[in-house]
Structure formats: C-alpha cells, structure tokens
Scaffold this active site. Structure first.
Site, PDB file in Angstrom:
ATOM      1  N   LEU A 161      39.566  36.871  38.083  1.00 19.37           N
ATOM      2  CA  LEU A 161      39.015  38.127  37.573  1.00 19.37           C
ATOM      3  C   LEU A 161      37.517  38.019  37.347  1.00 19.37           C
ATOM      4  O   LEU A 161      36.963  36.924  37.276  1.00 19.37           O
ATOM      5  CB  LEU A 161      39.704  38.554  36.273  1.00 19.37           C
ATOM      6  N   CYS A 162      36.896  39.197  37.226  1.00 13.96           N
ATOM      7  CA  CYS A 162      35.479  39.338  36.900  1.00 13.96           C
ATOM      8  C   CYS A 162      34.608  38.638  37.948  1.00 13.96           C
ATOM      9  O   CYS A 162      34.592  39.045  39.095  1.00 13.96           O
ATOM     10  CB  CYS A 162      35.224  38.838  35.486  1.00 13.96           C
ATOM     11  N   HIS A 163      33.888  37.574  37.593  1.00 13.50           N
ATOM     12  CA  HIS A 163      33.090  36.827  38.569  1.00 13.50           C
ATOM     13  C   HIS A 163      33.879  35.700  39.225  1.00 13.50           C
ATOM     14  O   HIS A 163      33.371  35.014  40.104  1.00 13.50           O
ATOM     15  CB  HIS A 163      31.830  36.269  37.904  1.00 13.50           C
TER      16      HIS A 163
ATOM     17  N   PHE B 187      33.773  42.017  39.062  1.00 17.14           N
ATOM     18  CA  PHE B 187      32.630  42.581  38.337  1.00 17.14           C
ATOM     19  C   PHE B 187      31.619  43.066  39.372  1.00 17.14           C
ATOM     20  O   PHE B 187      31.277  42.342  40.311  1.00 17.14           O
ATOM     21  CB  PHE B 187      32.004  41.524  37.437  1.00 17.14           C
TER      22      PHE B 187
ATOM     23  N   GLY C  46      41.363  41.002  38.693  1.00 17.91           N
ATOM     24  CA  GLY C  46      40.967  41.977  37.682  1.00 17.91           C
ATOM     25  C   GLY C  46      39.459  42.126  37.665  1.00 17.91           C
ATOM     26  O   GLY C  46      38.737  41.250  38.150  1.00 17.91           O
TER      27      GLY C  46
END
Length: 284
Positions: free
Chosen positions: A180-182, A209, A260
């Site tokens: 998720l994210c980075h 992200f 995510g």
C-alpha cells in the site's frame, strides 16, 4: 509553545540535520489511534506458513534538494494490516534487504493505540533481528508477501534483486502479494539489475499514493523538498495502471496483487486482504 510552531508549515530540522514533517502535518495527518476494529472472519488460516513481511532497513530518503527526510515503514500501514491478518490466523516472518533492523516512521506512531503497540511488541524481536532477503531461497514456505508502505519503501527495496527474485516467484505461482501507499515502488525490484528479468506486473491495476499529492506535500512541510523520483510515474512507466486519482482509503485486487492507496487504506486493506489470503492458503 515550541519554536517549531513559529514555522508550522515547514518541515522540522532535527539535531542530526535530517527532517521530520511540519507541525501542521503531524496535527492533520497523524493520529494517536488507528481505525483498527477486529473483524469476525468466516474462515481462519490454521496452517503453519507465515506471511513474509518485507520491510525497509533504511529510513533516510534524500530529496531532490539534498534534504534528508526521516522515513521508514509507516507504522499504521504496517501494523494495522498485520492485525487483521493475525486475526485471520496468520503469523509472520520479517525480512529486510541487509538483515539490519526494520526502521519505523516514529513520527507517525499511534502512541495511544494499544492494539498497535501490542502487535509491535509481539514482533519487535523479529524487527530488530530480521531475516536477510538473500538468505530466503524460495517463497515455498510462505502464505503471502506483505510490503508495508511509507516513503521508506522507495529507498533501497526497488533495486533489491533478491526481493525481485522472490516477487517473481510469487507472481509465477499466484502467491498473494499485499502492499500500500508507496509500497508499490518495491515492485520495481522485479526488474532490478541482477534479476535478469523484466517487470512482473505489466498490465496490472493497483492503488498507490499519487504523485499529485507527493508534489503538493512540500508546500505544507510534510516533505522537506521535492521527491527524488515519482513512485506512481515509475510504476506506470512499466505498465501498471494506477486506478486512484487521490487518496480515499481505497483497496483493490488484480490477480495476486492486493493494494491500498494510503495510510487511510490500512484498515480497509487488512479487512479486504485477510479472507483472500485465507482462501488462497486453504486452496493451496
């Protein structure tokens, strides 16, 4: 009132010359508690194959202007999905590129969240003495791979050939791979020098992200300067389609890849991924 509040929109320089996010960022973008709520999963994993949690061991990200951002594995993005996976019956192994300790973004630590603190304590010895990725010869003994987010995932994981080897094996065998994210930046390891292979996730869809938000954050001191490279741009260049245009807490799946978009997705991703991992483990 601390001197930092005279510059509430500026990243805070530490005594060692590195930077934490601004007071404004910490006030608006972090919380002392997480959204974690234990779920009642219909089925739980009862086997003995742990999830391989691949963490960064380097928490220093040098920005385009030379300033060094204090990063690492975002604690919410790491521990909240792990809480749900634990609740679904899974255990964990921790690994880093060098075998050095996993690094946390401590400025984002939810200090009043007892569930997170208990999870952290339960795996603290593994985080301090993780496996070295090169020592893991196969993913045969694992039920899934989980790569936490945080800008730290962009420091040395994307060029780690051993991670690339394990991700290719997971890809070839349909082993669930969660990030998720980075964290999706680490997927670039599948084309790292030394793998002898190309990017594994061409034509996949994922959440991450967005570069748009990363470009905005220096203006209010989240980051101490422009990003050295762009996560979304880099994975899109290799053929991934990023489905989100902002950060809403979205979680999604494409084949074995489960992703995510941000810290706000940590709870949603855990709830979403856990039954998928249980089903895969029970079927295989």
């Amino acid at each position: 009132m601390g001197s930092a509040w005279f510059h509430p929109l500026s990243a805070q320089k530490r005594d060692d010359g590195t930077y934490d996010p601004s007071p404004f960022t910490l006030m608006m973008g972090t919380s002392s508690k997480t959204p974690y709520v234990a779920q009642k999963f219909d089925a739980k994993y009862t086997g003995n194959k742990p999830i391989l949690v691949v963490c960064t061991d380097d928490g220093k990200l040098t920005m385009e202007n030379g300033n060094i951002f204090n990063t690492g594995n975002h604690p919410v993005e790491m521990f909240v999905p792990m809480l749900h996976l634990r609740d679904a019956g899974f255990t964990f192994d921790i690994a880093t590129g060098s075998g050095s300790p996993a690094v946390l973004e401590m400025w984002a630590y939810p200090t009043k969240d007892e569930e997170v603190k208990n999870m952290h304590e339960s795996i603290k010895s593994m985080m301090e003495n993780p496996k070295k990725l090169s020592d893991i010869k196969s993913i045969d003994g694992y039920s899934a791979i989980f790569i936490p987010g945080g800008h730290g995932a962009m420091v040395n994981l994307p060029t780690n050939a051993d991670l690339g080897r394990l991700l290719h094996e997971a890809h070839d065998n349909g082993l669930p791979t969660v990030t998720l994210c980075h964290g999706p930046a680490a997927l670039l390891a599948t084309k790292a020098e030394g793998t002898g292979k190309s990017f594994a996730y061409k034509d996949y869809k994922c959440a991450c992200f967005t570069d748009k938000t990363d470009k905005l954050t220096p203006s209010f001191g989240y980051l101490p300067g422009p990003m050295p490279w762009a996560c979304q741009e880099a994975i899109e260049k290799e053929g991934i389609q990023v489905i989100n245009t902002t950060e809403t807490g979205e979680a999604t799946q494409d084949r074995e890849l489960i992703t995510g978009d941000s810290p706000n997705a940590a709870h949603n991703l855990g709830v979403f991924a856990a039954p998928i991992l249980v089903k895969h483990a029970m079927d295989n």
